[in-house]
Scaffold this active site. Structure first.
Site, PDB file in Angstrom:
ATOM      1  N   ASP A 202       3.583  14.269   6.550  1.00 28.48           N
ATOM      2  CA  ASP A 202       2.213  13.923   6.203  1.00 28.48           C
ATOM      3  C   ASP A 202       2.039  12.412   6.299  1.00 28.48           C
ATOM      4  OD1 ASP A 202      -0.350  14.620   5.565  1.00 28.48           O
ATOM      5  OD2 ASP A 202      -0.022  14.584   3.407  1.00 28.48           O
TER       6      ASP A 202
ATOM      7  N   TYR B 267      -0.869   8.968   6.254  1.00 23.40           N
ATOM      8  CA  TYR B 267      -1.737   8.344   5.243  1.00 23.40           C
ATOM      9  C   TYR B 267      -2.670   7.405   5.995  1.00 23.40           C
ATOM     10  CZ  TYR B 267      -2.297   6.323   0.460  1.00 23.40           C
ATOM     11  OH  TYR B 267      -2.749   5.908  -0.794  1.00 23.40           O
TER      12      TYR B 267
ATOM     13  N   HIS C 260      -9.502   6.331   2.210  1.00 16.32           N
ATOM     14  CA  HIS C 260      -8.782   7.073   1.154  1.00 16.32           C
ATOM     15  C   HIS C 260      -7.723   6.175   0.507  1.00 16.32           C
ATOM     16  CE1 HIS C 260      -6.585  10.248  -0.927  1.00 16.32           C
ATOM     17  NE2 HIS C 260      -5.478   9.864  -0.316  1.00 16.32           N
TER      18      HIS C 260
ATOM     19  N   ARG D 153      -4.902  -0.766  -8.432  1.00 17.15           N
ATOM     20  CA  ARG D 153      -4.905  -2.226  -8.203  1.00 17.15           C
ATOM     21  C   ARG D 153      -6.310  -2.637  -7.752  1.00 17.15           C
ATOM     22  NH1 ARG D 153      -0.849   0.230  -5.539  1.00 17.15           N
ATOM     23  NH2 ARG D 153      -2.179   0.299  -3.710  1.00 17.15           N
TER      24      ARG D 153
ATOM     25  N   GLU E  40      -6.855  17.899  -0.560  1.00 20.18           N
ATOM     26  CA  GLU E  40      -7.004  16.750   0.345  1.00 20.18           C
ATOM     27  C   GLU E  40      -7.429  17.269   1.704  1.00 20.18           C
ATOM     28  OE1 GLU E  40      -3.545  14.173   0.309  1.00 20.18           O
ATOM     29  OE2 GLU E  40      -4.173  13.260  -1.589  1.00 20.18           O
TER      30      GLU E  40
ATOM     31  N   GLU F 211      -7.622  17.122   5.370  1.00 18.30           N
ATOM     32  CA  GLU F 211      -6.847  16.487   6.443  1.00 18.30           C
ATOM     33  C   GLU F 211      -6.969  17.294   7.732  1.00 18.30           C
ATOM     34  OE1 GLU F 211      -2.830  15.444   5.531  1.00 18.30           O
ATOM     35  OE2 GLU F 211      -3.238  15.031   3.414  1.00 18.30           O
TER      36      GLU F 211
ATOM     37  N   ASP G  42      -3.828  19.460   1.898  1.00 19.76           N
ATOM     38  CA  ASP G  42      -2.633  18.971   1.204  1.00 19.76           C
ATOM     39  C   ASP G  42      -2.896  19.054  -0.296  1.00 19.76           C
ATOM     40  OD1 ASP G  42      -0.339  17.588   0.468  1.00 19.76           O
ATOM     41  OD2 ASP G  42      -1.233  15.631   0.854  1.00 19.76           O
TER      42      ASP G  42
ATOM     43  N   ARG H 115      -2.348  15.847  -9.303  1.00 18.31           N
ATOM     44  CA  ARG H 115      -2.415  14.393  -9.525  1.00 18.31           C
ATOM     45  C   ARG H 115      -1.622  13.942 -10.745  1.00 18.31           C
ATOM     46  NH1 ARG H 115      -3.716  13.017  -4.552  1.00 18.31           N
ATOM     47  NH2 ARG H 115      -5.666  13.967  -3.875  1.00 18.31           N
TER      48      ARG H 115
ATOM     49  N   GLN I  52       1.945  13.924  -9.799  1.00 21.72           N
ATOM     50  CA  GLN I  52       2.143  12.844  -8.829  1.00 21.72           C
ATOM     51  C   GLN I  52       2.268  11.480  -9.508  1.00 21.72           C
ATOM     52  OE1 GLN I  52      -0.850  12.955  -5.761  1.00 21.72           O
ATOM     53  NE2 GLN I  52      -0.027  11.215  -4.632  1.00 21.72           N
TER      54      GLN I  52
ATOM     55  N   TYR J 249       6.071   9.888  -8.794  1.00 22.10           N
ATOM     56  CA  TYR J 249       6.118   9.380  -7.424  1.00 22.10           C
ATOM     57  C   TYR J 249       6.906   8.082  -7.227  1.00 22.10           C
ATOM     58  CZ  TYR J 249       2.815   5.483  -7.444  1.00 22.10           C
ATOM     59  OH  TYR J 249       2.213   4.276  -7.638  1.00 22.10           O
TER      60      TYR J 249
ATOM     61  N   LYS K  99       3.150  17.924  -4.459  1.00 24.99           N
ATOM     62  CA  LYS K  99       2.604  18.333  -3.163  1.00 24.99           C
ATOM     63  C   LYS K  99       3.278  19.576  -2.593  1.00 24.99           C
ATOM     64  CE  LYS K  99       0.299  14.313  -2.184  1.00 24.99           C
ATOM     65  NZ  LYS K  99      -1.053  14.194  -1.629  1.00 24.99           N
TER      66      LYS K  99
ATOM     67  N   THR L   9       0.959  23.875   1.190  1.00 28.28           N
ATOM     68  CA  THR L   9       0.106  23.171   2.148  1.00 28.28           C
ATOM     69  C   THR L   9      -0.554  24.246   2.992  1.00 28.28           C
ATOM     70  OG1 THR L   9       1.655  21.316   2.243  1.00 28.28           O
ATOM     71  CG2 THR L   9       0.047  21.492   4.035  1.00 28.28           C
TER      72      THR L   9
ATOM     73  N   THR M 148      -5.474  12.103   4.043  1.00 23.60           N
ATOM     74  CA  THR M 148      -6.834  12.445   3.639  1.00 23.60           C
ATOM     75  C   THR M 148      -7.859  11.641   4.428  1.00 23.60           C
ATOM     76  OG1 THR M 148      -5.961  12.831   1.450  1.00 23.60           O
ATOM     77  CG2 THR M 148      -8.331  12.687   1.636  1.00 23.60           C
TER      78      THR M 148
ATOM     79  N   GLU N 214     -11.019  11.013  -5.512  1.00 20.18           N
ATOM     80  CA  GLU N 214     -11.976   9.970  -5.123  1.00 20.18           C
ATOM     81  C   GLU N 214     -13.383  10.296  -5.619  1.00 20.18           C
ATOM     82  OE1 GLU N 214      -9.982  10.532  -1.123  1.00 20.18           O
ATOM     83  OE2 GLU N 214     -11.032   8.631  -0.800  1.00 20.18           O
TER      84      GLU N 214
END
Lengths: 425, 425
Positions: free
Chosen positions: B128, B130, B135, B144, B200, B202, B234, B238, B241, B245, B254, B258, B360, B374
């Site tokens: 997968d 990114y 996204h 951040r 997600e 995709e 996907d 959350r 995750q 992660y 994940k 899928t 995503t 999101e």
């Protein structure tokens, strides 16, 4: 885990050189897939310096599971689980121990030097864990001196998915990978061959029956899904890794090659060598309920070693230099059973023949560090070899050799074989 | 990429309902694997609301590559690459277009409503990526606010390995995964069902011939290794995750499932809809040399959509609510060709039938956000549905539906089919 007559130290084999063999006495009997002149890929068992061709002795084995041994991969046999492995082990112990079977069996022995070894399974998925707490601490310290272990480490057996297509058996050349790296002083990354190629000393776990999607494996059943063990080298390009790994983890730094030793050393062979798990220091949290329980002795009493031999050393006839040595159970914060249960706790399905790596097995000792990243302190303290050469990371021509061995008082020791690879530029 | 007579908008099919079909007019002809009463898994082609049983018309197809279509998976056929796909497409276009073939071919049509769809390939590896920059920015901003994109993002097509064993075709129930999560206010993690289950949106890429280990795919050859496209969900937990992660990336968050749409929409079918790639803003770095080049129009002119239908909405007969809609090329900072080249740049071998997810696909627009993470701003701003229900994340009984469609002036539009899943607790 039952220790039975197949571990009797008085047991001898009529196969020449099997008794006293460092890896493959009659007490081991690891499975493998091999081919040789005139013989296509097939299931075998290592005994001394020989391989026993299992399809060739199907009649002598003569049970229903023999059909699965006619395949060029072991997935089908490993799917059968413990009972079939035990039955095969008992029958092989008899056939290779009792000289009365020699006439029938001897013709099915092939010298290992004449055989080509192959991956024992078609690897559906390869997962790598990170259960070596000293490794995680040593690596973490390079980034976060005051707080090397992340907050989740003592709760979560950390793992990630690796690449199944590039898992290869011992002997595969290690083609130095190219990729992006960002030198500390540079403003932008450059693309080219890795300058910080490393090894990681790990154990591999072969999965047996596995679970259906959506049906987690309880900790008390986890051991029944382990079909065997091998050595595993998680070759790593540290410069690629440092630049690429955030936020989704290692990728091109790892997936160019993973090497494994070719022999599936079964849980039955390992029974006398299972030991207490890692001793959690006072103050560490207890495992959450779903990870608590399992076998009485889930620790792997395997001494694992890494050796380095440079081209110069080989030309001079110098023997390989030992980089590290340590007992797996003393390195593994999480047991194999906890790994299996955690991996399936969300319903993820493990399949027969899947491969799981433990993560780098470094012990607390300075001579038990399972990667050059740790030995050379991130490259700052290169190692001096007996040849006078220095190494911070692997150079072209270097051969890296992993070995593993299980010993226990009153038992004949067994080995995992070797996992080798020469770096080519 | 050649646009030929198989895209002629005047082309009609004698198959009832094929002309004007939103997904599968004669200009599409996507491959699939299906079974139905009395028919074991086999290769098929979608035309209108039907599937054409390819082994049943082997004689009418009559070329060497027909043998590969006798397999219950498409890996072998996809390995043949472009020439075989083009030959099959041309022949099918003729057989399904020219009414003179109706007598021979019609008996091999099966209604899609009577068929069970299967994964088109045995997925060796699933990776997968990114590449959805909006996204990545939206998600990064939650952690951040001032510096949402990490420094490597505009140099490295970030990707990670996913789980091949849990890739399933549209319709597979989404069993809510359990796992560790650490509530912000808690001192220690708890284990239990995920409370922040997400989707997600995709696209999936099916790999064709692929490369040998150690032999990277140059960017100018990357397109020749793409065998087709599908929708990919996907599914993501959350809360699992966020806790698991670091430092090795997403794992149990994940790998419980899928989902993909069952139809392999070929690059040949997509030819008229390929477009300019993402427009890099002024000041963004140029791709490094190994990622520069490739096709003139490598952008995917596919409009992808996600819909949500709760149990209450279905009972009331309310149509699914659209969560997002956007054009893939406007979301993808890196092209599929760059993904393929980057993935193999270190020598990692891609194999026929491998699956690659794009990551995503969120656009810059508020109605183009490809995940609930999101849309609900990390759960802080739940969505209100037409039924009056609110959703921050997926609840049991919710059905998530992905759709995709390609349109271009002067051409008959085609679709990817659907990728559906209902959450079960």
């Amino acid at each position: 885990m039952t220790i039975d007559h197949t571990h009797d130290p008085a047991l001898r084999s009529w196969v020449e050189g099997a008794d006293g063999h460092p890896d493959f006495p009659i007490q081991n009997l690891p499975l493998c897939i091999f081919s040789s002149e005139g013989l296509e890929r097939r299931a075998g068992v290592a005994i001394g310096d020989f391989l026993l061709d299992l399809p060739a002795i199907a009649e002598a084995l003569g049970e229903a599971w023999v059909e699965e041994l006619a395949s060029p991969v072991l997935n089908g046999f490993l799917a059968l689980g413990r009972d079939a492995r035990v039955a095969l082990r008992h029958r092989l112990s008899e056939l290779l121990g009792d000289v009365s079977h020699r006439d029938v069996i001897e013709a099915a022995l092939i010298g290992q030097s004449e055989a080509t070894m192959h991956l024992p399974t078609l690897v559906g998925d390869y997962t790598d864990f990170y259960v070596g707490i000293h490794h995680a601490t040593n690596v973490g310290r390079q980034f976060r001196p005051d707080n090397p272990l992340l907050p989740n480490y003592k709760y979560v057996p950390i793992g990630y998915h690796g690449r199944a297509s590039s898992v290869r058996v011992s002997g595969e050349p290690v083609i130095r990978p190219s990729g992006q790296r960002k030198p500390p002083e540079a403003e932008t990354p450059v693309f080219g061959p890795s300058r910080r190629l490393d090894y990681e000393l790990e154990l591999g776990v072969w999965i047996g029956p596995g679970n259906a999607l959506g049906q987690p494996i309880p900790i008390d059943e986890a051991a029944s899904h382990v079909a065997g063990y091998c050595l595993l080298n998680d070759w790593s390009a540290r410069d690629l890794q440092a630049w690429e790994y955030q936020p989704l983890g290692p990728f091109l730094a790892k997936n160019f090659l993973t090497s494994v030793s070719p022999f599936v050393v079964t849980p039955e062979a390992m029974a006398p060598f299972m030991t207490a798990p890692f001793a959690r220091p006072d103050g560490d949290p207890a495992p959450l309920d779903y990870l608590a329980g399992g076998s009485d002795a889930p620790g792997l009493g395997l001494t694992v070693e890494a050796y380095l031999s440079t081209a110069t050393m080989r030309e001079a006839g110098t023997k390989p230099h030992r980089l590290s040595r340590g007992v797996a159970a003393e390195a593994m914060y999480w047991t194999v059973e906890q790994i299996v249960t955690h991996h399936s706790a969300n319903g993820c399905n493990l399949q027969p023949g899947d491969l799981i790596g433990t993560g780098t097995l470094s012990t607390a000792s300075a001579d038990g560090l399972g990667s050059l990243l740790e030995i050379s302190q991130g490259g700052k303290a290169p190692l001096t070899l007996p040849s006078g050469e220095q190494r911070a990371f692997l150079e072209d021509g270097d051969e890296l050799i992993l070995r593993g061995r299980a010993e226990a008082p009153g038992y004949v020791s067994i080995g995992l074989g070797e996992c080798r690879g020469v770096v080519v530029g």
